[in-house]
Design a protein around this motif. Structure first.
Motif, PDB file in Angstrom:
ATOM      1  N   ARG A   6     -40.378 -44.991 -21.907  1.00 63.08           N
ATOM      2  CA  ARG A   6     -41.355 -44.017 -21.392  1.00 63.08           C
ATOM      3  C   ARG A   6     -40.760 -42.604 -21.446  1.00 63.08           C
ATOM      4  NH1 ARG A   6     -41.335 -48.307 -17.745  1.00 63.08           N
ATOM      5  NH2 ARG A   6     -39.877 -47.136 -16.457  1.00 63.08           N
ATOM      6  N   ALA A   7     -41.593 -41.653 -21.930  1.00 65.83           N
ATOM      7  CA  ALA A   7     -41.135 -40.255 -21.949  1.00 65.83           C
ATOM      8  C   ALA A   7     -41.158 -39.717 -20.523  1.00 65.83           C
ATOM      9  CB  ALA A   7     -42.077 -39.442 -22.823  1.00 65.83           C
ATOM     10  N   LYS A   8     -40.323 -38.729 -20.276  1.00 62.78           N
ATOM     11  CA  LYS A   8     -40.328 -38.086 -18.958  1.00 62.78           C
ATOM     12  C   LYS A   8     -41.348 -36.941 -18.966  1.00 62.78           C
ATOM     13  CE  LYS A   8     -36.493 -39.666 -16.587  1.00 62.78           C
ATOM     14  NZ  LYS A   8     -36.448 -41.102 -16.897  1.00 62.78           N
ATOM     15  N   LEU A   9     -42.022 -36.800 -17.845  1.00 64.05           N
ATOM     16  CA  LEU A   9     -43.000 -35.721 -17.660  1.00 64.05           C
ATOM     17  C   LEU A   9     -42.648 -34.957 -16.384  1.00 64.05           C
ATOM     18  CD1 LEU A   9     -45.806 -34.269 -18.002  1.00 64.05           C
ATOM     19  CD2 LEU A   9     -46.822 -36.217 -16.810  1.00 64.05           C
ATOM     20  N   VAL A  10     -42.610 -33.652 -16.475  1.00 62.75           N
ATOM     21  CA  VAL A  10     -42.426 -32.821 -15.276  1.00 62.75           C
ATOM     22  C   VAL A  10     -43.650 -31.914 -15.171  1.00 62.75           C
ATOM     23  CG1 VAL A  10     -41.021 -31.037 -14.169  1.00 62.75           C
ATOM     24  CG2 VAL A  10     -39.902 -32.915 -15.364  1.00 62.75           C
ATOM     25  N   ALA A  11     -44.423 -32.101 -14.098  1.00 61.04           N
ATOM     26  CA  ALA A  11     -45.665 -31.344 -13.921  1.00 61.04           C
ATOM     27  C   ALA A  11     -45.536 -30.469 -12.678  1.00 61.04           C
ATOM     28  CB  ALA A  11     -46.848 -32.302 -13.778  1.00 61.04           C
ATOM     29  N   GLY A  12     -45.930 -29.219 -12.818  1.00 60.08           N
ATOM     30  CA  GLY A  12     -45.903 -28.301 -11.680  1.00 60.08           C
ATOM     31  C   GLY A  12     -47.263 -28.253 -11.008  1.00 60.08           C
ATOM     32  N   ASN A  13     -47.255 -28.207  -9.694  1.00 60.53           N
ATOM     33  CA  ASN A  13     -48.485 -28.024  -8.919  1.00 60.53           C
ATOM     34  C   ASN A  13     -48.353 -26.685  -8.199  1.00 60.53           C
ATOM     35  OD1 ASN A  13     -50.649 -28.068  -7.181  1.00 60.53           O
ATOM     36  ND2 ASN A  13     -49.782 -29.607  -5.798  1.00 60.53           N
ATOM     37  N   TRP A  14     -49.063 -25.684  -8.717  1.00 62.81           N
ATOM     38  CA  TRP A  14     -48.940 -24.337  -8.138  1.00 62.81           C
ATOM     39  C   TRP A  14     -49.623 -24.223  -6.780  1.00 62.81           C
ATOM     40  CZ3 TRP A  14     -49.892 -20.092 -12.436  1.00 62.81           C
ATOM     41  CH2 TRP A  14     -48.892 -20.195 -13.414  1.00 62.81           C
ATOM     42  N   LYS A  15     -50.417 -25.213  -6.401  1.00 66.43           N
ATOM     43  CA  LYS A  15     -51.221 -25.131  -5.168  1.00 66.43           C
ATOM     44  C   LYS A  15     -52.027 -23.822  -5.187  1.00 66.43           C
ATOM     45  CE  LYS A  15     -47.650 -27.759  -2.849  1.00 66.43           C
ATOM     46  NZ  LYS A  15     -47.524 -28.694  -1.760  1.00 66.43           N
ATOM     47  N   MET A  16     -52.243 -23.197  -4.030  1.00 60.81           N
ATOM     48  CA  MET A  16     -53.054 -21.963  -4.018  1.00 60.81           C
ATOM     49  C   MET A  16     -52.133 -20.740  -3.991  1.00 60.81           C
ATOM     50  SD  MET A  16     -56.385 -20.997  -1.706  1.00 60.81           S
ATOM     51  CE  MET A  16     -55.482 -20.237  -0.367  1.00 60.81           C
ATOM     52  N   TYR A  17     -51.290 -20.658  -5.032  1.00 59.15           N
ATOM     53  CA  TYR A  17     -50.393 -19.520  -5.177  1.00 59.15           C
ATOM     54  C   TYR A  17     -50.616 -18.897  -6.549  1.00 59.15           C
ATOM     55  CZ  TYR A  17     -47.852 -21.323  -1.123  1.00 59.15           C
ATOM     56  OH  TYR A  17     -47.521 -21.749   0.127  1.00 59.15           O
ATOM     57  N   GLY A  18     -50.299 -17.635  -6.652  1.00 55.76           N
ATOM     58  CA  GLY A  18     -50.343 -16.971  -7.950  1.00 55.76           C
ATOM     59  C   GLY A  18     -51.134 -15.687  -7.915  1.00 55.76           C
ATOM     60  N   SER A  19     -50.935 -14.890  -8.973  1.00 56.68           N
ATOM     61  CA  SER A  19     -51.729 -13.679  -9.239  1.00 56.68           C
ATOM     62  C   SER A  19     -51.612 -13.489 -10.737  1.00 56.68           C
ATOM     63  CB  SER A  19     -51.146 -12.470  -8.501  1.00 56.68           C
ATOM     64  OG  SER A  19     -49.886 -12.142  -9.062  1.00 56.68           O
ATOM     65  N   LEU A  20     -52.546 -12.736 -11.320  1.00 54.58           N
ATOM     66  CA  LEU A  20     -52.509 -12.575 -12.773  1.00 54.58           C
ATOM     67  C   LEU A  20     -51.147 -12.035 -13.226  1.00 54.58           C
ATOM     68  CD1 LEU A  20     -56.101 -11.178 -13.416  1.00 54.58           C
ATOM     69  CD2 LEU A  20     -55.205 -13.412 -14.133  1.00 54.58           C
ATOM     70  N   ALA A  21     -50.631 -11.067 -12.496  1.00 55.51           N
ATOM     71  CA  ALA A  21     -49.373 -10.438 -12.919  1.00 55.51           C
ATOM     72  C   ALA A  21     -48.200 -11.414 -12.776  1.00 55.51           C
ATOM     73  CB  ALA A  21     -49.128  -9.177 -12.099  1.00 55.51           C
ATOM     74  N   ALA A  22     -48.110 -12.069 -11.615  1.00 53.02           N
ATOM     75  CA  ALA A  22     -46.986 -12.998 -11.394  1.00 53.02           C
ATOM     76  C   ALA A  22     -47.068 -14.194 -12.339  1.00 53.02           C
ATOM     77  CB  ALA A  22     -46.981 -13.467  -9.941  1.00 53.02           C
ATOM     78  N   ASN A  23     -48.290 -14.673 -12.587  1.00 49.27           N
ATOM     79  CA  ASN A  23     -48.441 -15.840 -13.470  1.00 49.27           C
ATOM     80  C   ASN A  23     -47.949 -15.544 -14.874  1.00 49.27           C
ATOM     81  OD1 ASN A  23     -49.898 -16.789 -11.307  1.00 49.27           O
ATOM     82  ND2 ASN A  23     -51.891 -16.621 -12.304  1.00 49.27           N
ATOM     83  N   LEU A  24     -48.229 -14.325 -15.329  1.00 54.52           N
ATOM     84  CA  LEU A  24     -47.872 -13.994 -16.712  1.00 54.52           C
ATOM     85  C   LEU A  24     -46.355 -14.099 -16.901  1.00 54.52           C
ATOM     86  CD1 LEU A  24     -49.024 -13.176 -19.405  1.00 54.52           C
ATOM     87  CD2 LEU A  24     -48.735 -10.785 -18.753  1.00 54.52           C
ATOM     88  N   THR A  25     -45.623 -13.576 -15.935  1.00 55.67           N
ATOM     89  CA  THR A  25     -44.159 -13.667 -16.009  1.00 55.67           C
ATOM     90  C   THR A  25     -43.719 -15.128 -15.961  1.00 55.67           C
ATOM     91  OG1 THR A  25     -44.125 -11.614 -14.754  1.00 55.67           O
ATOM     92  CG2 THR A  25     -42.045 -12.800 -14.914  1.00 55.67           C
ATOM     93  N   LEU A  26     -44.294 -15.870 -15.018  1.00 54.01           N
ATOM     94  CA  LEU A  26     -43.896 -17.275 -14.838  1.00 54.01           C
ATOM     95  C   LEU A  26     -44.218 -18.105 -16.085  1.00 54.01           C
ATOM     96  CD1 LEU A  26     -42.901 -19.541 -12.957  1.00 54.01           C
ATOM     97  CD2 LEU A  26     -45.172 -19.598 -11.909  1.00 54.01           C
ATOM     98  N   LEU A  27     -45.433 -17.955 -16.597  1.00 58.96           N
ATOM     99  CA  LEU A  27     -45.854 -18.760 -17.757  1.00 58.96           C
ATOM    100  C   LEU A  27     -45.020 -18.408 -18.992  1.00 58.96           C
ATOM    101  CD1 LEU A  27     -49.722 -18.577 -17.198  1.00 58.96           C
ATOM    102  CD2 LEU A  27     -48.320 -20.657 -17.081  1.00 58.96           C
ATOM    103  N   THR A  28     -44.740 -17.121 -19.161  1.00 55.76           N
ATOM    104  CA  THR A  28     -43.956 -16.714 -20.328  1.00 55.76           C
ATOM    105  C   THR A  28     -42.543 -17.288 -20.250  1.00 55.76           C
ATOM    106  OG1 THR A  28     -45.244 -14.687 -20.368  1.00 55.76           O
ATOM    107  CG2 THR A  28     -43.252 -14.684 -21.681  1.00 55.76           C
ATOM    108  N   ARG A  29     -41.961 -17.243 -19.067  1.00 57.10           N
ATOM    109  CA  ARG A  29     -40.593 -17.778 -18.918  1.00 57.10           C
ATOM    110  C   ARG A  29     -40.582 -19.279 -19.145  1.00 57.10           C
ATOM    111  NH1 ARG A  29     -38.417 -14.393 -13.739  1.00 57.10           N
ATOM    112  NH2 ARG A  29     -38.107 -12.473 -14.880  1.00 57.10           N
ATOM    113  N   ILE A  30     -41.591 -19.962 -18.612  1.00 60.00           N
ATOM    114  CA  ILE A  30     -41.637 -21.425 -18.779  1.00 60.00           C
ATOM    115  C   ILE A  30     -41.812 -21.767 -20.257  1.00 60.00           C
ATOM    116  CG2 ILE A  30     -43.003 -23.502 -18.304  1.00 60.00           C
ATOM    117  CD1 ILE A  30     -43.528 -22.339 -15.495  1.00 60.00           C
ATOM    118  N   LYS A  31     -42.728 -21.060 -20.889  1.00 60.26           N
ATOM    119  CA  LYS A  31     -42.989 -21.340 -22.308  1.00 60.26           C
ATOM    120  C   LYS A  31     -41.722 -21.101 -23.135  1.00 60.26           C
ATOM    121  CE  LYS A  31     -45.459 -19.079 -25.935  1.00 60.26           C
ATOM    122  NZ  LYS A  31     -46.592 -18.263 -26.318  1.00 60.26           N
TER     123      LYS A  31
END
Ligand code: PEP
Length: 248
Positions: free
Chosen positions: A2-27
């Motif tokens: 079985r492959a390993k999966l790591v899934a993030g649950n952001w819950k009710m956190y975030g903003s357009l500006a903060a997400n962009l930094t986070l998503l870019t770093r993760i990617k």
């Protein structure tokens, strides 16, 4: 295997500006890694997740889905809508939804069905409260939660789903289940599925969730029935999320 999966649950956190930094770093940090990574973001940020992650190895998804396909259900979001935004995954039956929004096993099963109808992979969350663990009914609780889905849609549906064992007492508390405590419940869940279908059970990804951090991920993921993690708080910090992925 079985492959390993790591899934993030952001819950009710975030903003357009903060997400962009986070998503870019993760990617950027995810490229070349062997484990599958996903982020489950609040609905308004799905379009942003799609445009930031499209073409990368990181999948995205929602945190909830309606129990109906469509209709006069103000405020609800259907599986088809999530699919239109390119979601691969959707969380179903998170303990916060069960406890704070009164989602019953039956409702969760209906959501699971709708997610699959729309072509999404539901990540079905199961887990006991501290009182239930202290009362010695952990096995009964997770078996009941899982049984509601199997009764509604059959064991074969689990071949298109992911399970997440998340002890409620470990979510957002900093208290993690020990690797052996988690392994015991994961093995029990797999054995319950195997009673109905051994092939489905052996392929089924079962994630652990509950205060997973870079410092405890490796030991948890080394257990034979733990196939990755569902990560809340630590998924909001790119370095931590990527370190957890590296542990997987
Ligand atoms: C969760 O929200 O599913 C979760 C596991 O949260 P945390 O990692 O913060 O305990």
């Amino acid at each position: 295997m079985r492959a390993k999966l790591v899934a993030g649950n952001w819950k009710m956190y975030g903003s357009l500006a903060a997400n962009l930094t986070l998503l870019t770093r993760i990617k950027d940090g995810a490229s070349g890694r062997r484990c599958v990574l996903a982020v489950c973001v609040p609905f308004p940020y799905l379009a942003q997740a799609r445009s930031a992650l499209a073409g990368s190895s990181v999948a995205w998804g929602g945190q909830n889905v309606a129990e109906h396909a469509q209709g006069a259900f103000t405020g609800e979001v259907s599986g088809e809508m999530l699919a239109e935004f390119g979601c691969r995954y959707v969380l179903v039956g998170h303990s916060e939804r069960r406890a704070l929004y009164g989602e019953s096993d039956r409702t969760v099963a209906a959501k699971f069905v709708q997610a699959q109808r729309a072509g999404l992979t539901p990540i079905l969350c199961l887990g006991e409260t501290l009182a239930e663990r202290d009362g010695g009914i952990t096995a009964a609780v997770v078996t009941r939660q899982l049984g509601a889905v199997i009764d509604a849609t059959g064991v074969a549906s689990l071949s298109r789903a992911v399970l997440a064992y998340e002890p409620v007492w470990a979510i957002g508390t900093g208290k993690t289940a020990s690797p052996q405590q988690a392994q015991d419940v994961h093995a029990l869940i797999r054995a319950r599925v195997a009673e109905s279908d051994a092939a489905v059970a052996s392929e089924l990804q079962i994630l652990y969730g509950g205060s997973v951090k870079p410092g405890n991920a490796r030991e948890l993921f080394a257990m034979p029935d733990i196939d990755g993690g569902l990560i809340g708080g630590a998924s909001l910090v790119a370095e931590d999320f990527l370190a957890i992925c590296a542990a997987a």
